[in-house]
Design a protein around this motif. Sequence first.
Motif, mmCIF file in Angstrom:
data_model
loop_
_atom_site.group_PDB
_atom_site.id
_atom_site.type_symbol
_atom_site.label_atom_id
_atom_site.label_comp_id
_atom_site.label_asym_id
_atom_site.label_seq_id
_atom_site.Cartn_x
_atom_site.Cartn_y
_atom_site.Cartn_z
ATOM 1 N N ASP A 163 0.797 -1.226 0.000
ATOM 2 C CA ASP A 163 0.000 0.000 0.000
ATOM 3 C C ASP A 163 0.833 1.281 0.000
ATOM 4 O O ASP A 163 0.287 2.371 -0.206
ATOM 5 C CB ASP A 163 -0.915 0.043 1.229
ATOM 6 C CG ASP A 163 -1.853 -1.144 1.271
ATOM 7 O OD1 ASP A 163 -2.179 -1.684 0.195
ATOM 8 O OD2 ASP A 163 -2.257 -1.526 2.385
ATOM 9 N N ILE A 164 2.120 1.174 0.312
ATOM 10 C CA ILE A 164 2.948 2.369 0.486
ATOM 11 C C ILE A 164 4.282 2.183 -0.220
ATOM 12 O O ILE A 164 4.662 1.059 -0.584
ATOM 13 C CB ILE A 164 3.174 2.691 1.991
ATOM 14 C CG1 ILE A 164 3.831 1.492 2.694
ATOM 15 C CG2 ILE A 164 1.857 3.082 2.662
ATOM 16 C CD1 ILE A 164 4.135 1.725 4.171
ATOM 17 N N ASP A 165 5.012 3.281 -0.383
ATOM 18 C CA ASP A 165 6.284 3.250 -1.111
ATOM 19 C C ASP A 165 7.410 2.839 -0.162
ATOM 20 O O ASP A 165 8.221 3.668 0.265
ATOM 21 C CB ASP A 165 6.556 4.623 -1.736
ATOM 22 C CG ASP A 165 7.749 4.580 -2.673
ATOM 23 O OD1 ASP A 165 8.208 3.464 -3.025
ATOM 24 O OD2 ASP A 165 8.236 5.670 -3.045
ATOM 25 N N LEU A 166 7.457 1.544 0.154
ATOM 26 C CA LEU A 166 8.388 1.046 1.170
ATOM 27 C C LEU A 166 8.743 -0.406 0.859
ATOM 28 O O LEU A 166 7.883 -1.210 0.476
ATOM 29 C CB LEU A 166 7.722 1.121 2.552
ATOM 30 C CG LEU A 166 8.594 0.791 3.768
ATOM 31 C CD1 LEU A 166 9.656 1.881 3.991
ATOM 32 C CD2 LEU A 166 7.741 0.636 5.022
ATOM 33 N N HIS A 198 13.904 1.049 2.301
ATOM 34 C CA HIS A 198 14.115 1.974 1.200
ATOM 35 C C HIS A 198 12.841 2.089 0.374
ATOM 36 O O HIS A 198 11.873 1.330 0.586
ATOM 37 C CB HIS A 198 15.323 1.576 0.343
ATOM 38 C CG HIS A 198 15.217 0.227 -0.288
ATOM 39 N ND1 HIS A 198 14.456 -0.025 -1.398
ATOM 40 C CD2 HIS A 198 15.776 -0.964 0.038
ATOM 41 C CE1 HIS A 198 14.564 -1.298 -1.734
ATOM 42 N NE2 HIS A 198 15.354 -1.890 -0.867
ATOM 43 N N ARG A 199 12.836 3.040 -0.553
ATOM 44 C CA ARG A 199 11.684 3.203 -1.429
ATOM 45 C C ARG A 199 11.717 2.156 -2.539
ATOM 46 O O ARG A 199 12.744 1.498 -2.764
ATOM 47 C CB ARG A 199 11.668 4.615 -2.022
ATOM 48 C CG ARG A 199 11.507 5.701 -0.956
ATOM 49 C CD ARG A 199 11.324 7.093 -1.575
ATOM 50 N NE ARG A 199 11.329 8.125 -0.536
ATOM 51 C CZ ARG A 199 12.439 8.699 -0.055
ATOM 52 N NH1 ARG A 199 13.631 8.360 -0.535
ATOM 53 N NH2 ARG A 199 12.350 9.613 0.895
ATOM 54 N N LYS A 200 10.604 2.009 -3.241
ATOM 55 C CA LYS A 200 10.537 0.963 -4.257
ATOM 56 C C LYS A 200 11.454 1.232 -5.448
ATOM 57 O O LYS A 200 11.781 0.302 -6.196
ATOM 58 C CB LYS A 200 9.077 0.748 -4.693
ATOM 59 C CG LYS A 200 8.267 0.084 -3.565
ATOM 60 C CD LYS A 200 6.775 -0.069 -3.820
ATOM 61 C CE LYS A 200 6.112 -0.723 -2.611
ATOM 62 N NZ LYS A 200 4.640 -0.808 -2.695
ATOM 63 N N ASP A 201 11.903 2.487 -5.611
ATOM 64 C CA ASP A 201 12.872 2.789 -6.661
ATOM 65 C C ASP A 201 14.304 2.581 -6.171
ATOM 66 O O ASP A 201 15.256 2.876 -6.894
ATOM 67 C CB ASP A 201 12.685 4.220 -7.190
ATOM 68 C CG ASP A 201 13.028 5.279 -6.141
ATOM 69 O OD1 ASP A 201 13.468 4.921 -5.020
ATOM 70 O OD2 ASP A 201 12.860 6.475 -6.441
ATOM 71 N N GLY A 202 14.443 2.074 -4.936
ATOM 72 C CA GLY A 202 15.765 1.780 -4.395
ATOM 73 C C GLY A 202 16.366 2.914 -3.579
ATOM 74 O O GLY A 202 17.387 2.727 -2.906
#
Lengths: 147, 147
Positions: free
Chosen positions: B129-132, B140-144
């Motif tokens: 559900d979140i960028d994690l 980290h975020r899903k973009d690393g």
Amino acid sequence: MPKIDLAAIEQTNRTGYPAEFAEAVAGRWVRKLGPATGLSEFGVSHVVLNPGAASSQRHWHEEEDEFVVMLSGEAVLVDDSGRTPMRAGDMASFPRGDGNGHHLVNESGEDCVFLAVGRVPQGRAHYPDIDLIWSGEAYHRKDGSRF
Amino acid sequence: MPKIDLAAIEQTNRTGYPAEFAEAVAGRWVRKLGPATGLSEFGVSHVVLNPGAASSQRHWHEEEDEFVVMLSGEAVLVDDSGRTPMRAGDMASFPRGDGNGHHLVNESGEDCVFLAVGRVPQGRAHYPDIDLIWSGEAYHRKDGSRF
């Protein structure tokens, strides 16, 4: 759906104890929740003890941590430190190798229910009150003889 | 004495989540029973959720089985299959790698209490559900990118 449907999981009073030690656990009804719900890293047993039944013969493990939590009813925790009433929400830990033989006994007139958590059974188990050892592979007497 | 004295074990609402995801678990109060009682093979967390609090952000683990049992009060189990009320005695299993993001949310007006069992945390955890992402070592975020 992750919520566990207890009624869908087999309940059994089977025991591997030699016949002479089996009567104490005849009223112990176990559901093994781990395999039934896809868990492989640890085991969770849902246990109903009928009045008079014990969770096991009093024992301790050389190589297996154990944890219990009472869900309903009342049992007596018997260990080297004495007798301790256990009621809903009460918990106990049995670290591997602690040498403290323990079990739960339902001395009440109603069923009690608890969960027991442990790793896959491994290593030796000791039974201070009776002539029994679990070798890690089989039960035998303390002189090494087989049943 | 194996019976656990909860009052003797530290209770904390600490979280390692980045600040933007921490509010949801501010009312989550955890006691880590394993280390405090000599267990090393698996962890048992005793968790109180204040009204409005969540057990975690919704997540699933690649390499860690999880099991929960409700001890008191009521929570809602939110996962890919929907919303399931969980009350005292209700249990749920979350096999590692099942891809089913889950958490418990206390939507009632009273505290609820549950136990969560798992191995020592390992491997990646996913938060649908979140960028994690938990890499196994850090969030980290899903973009690393790092927080």
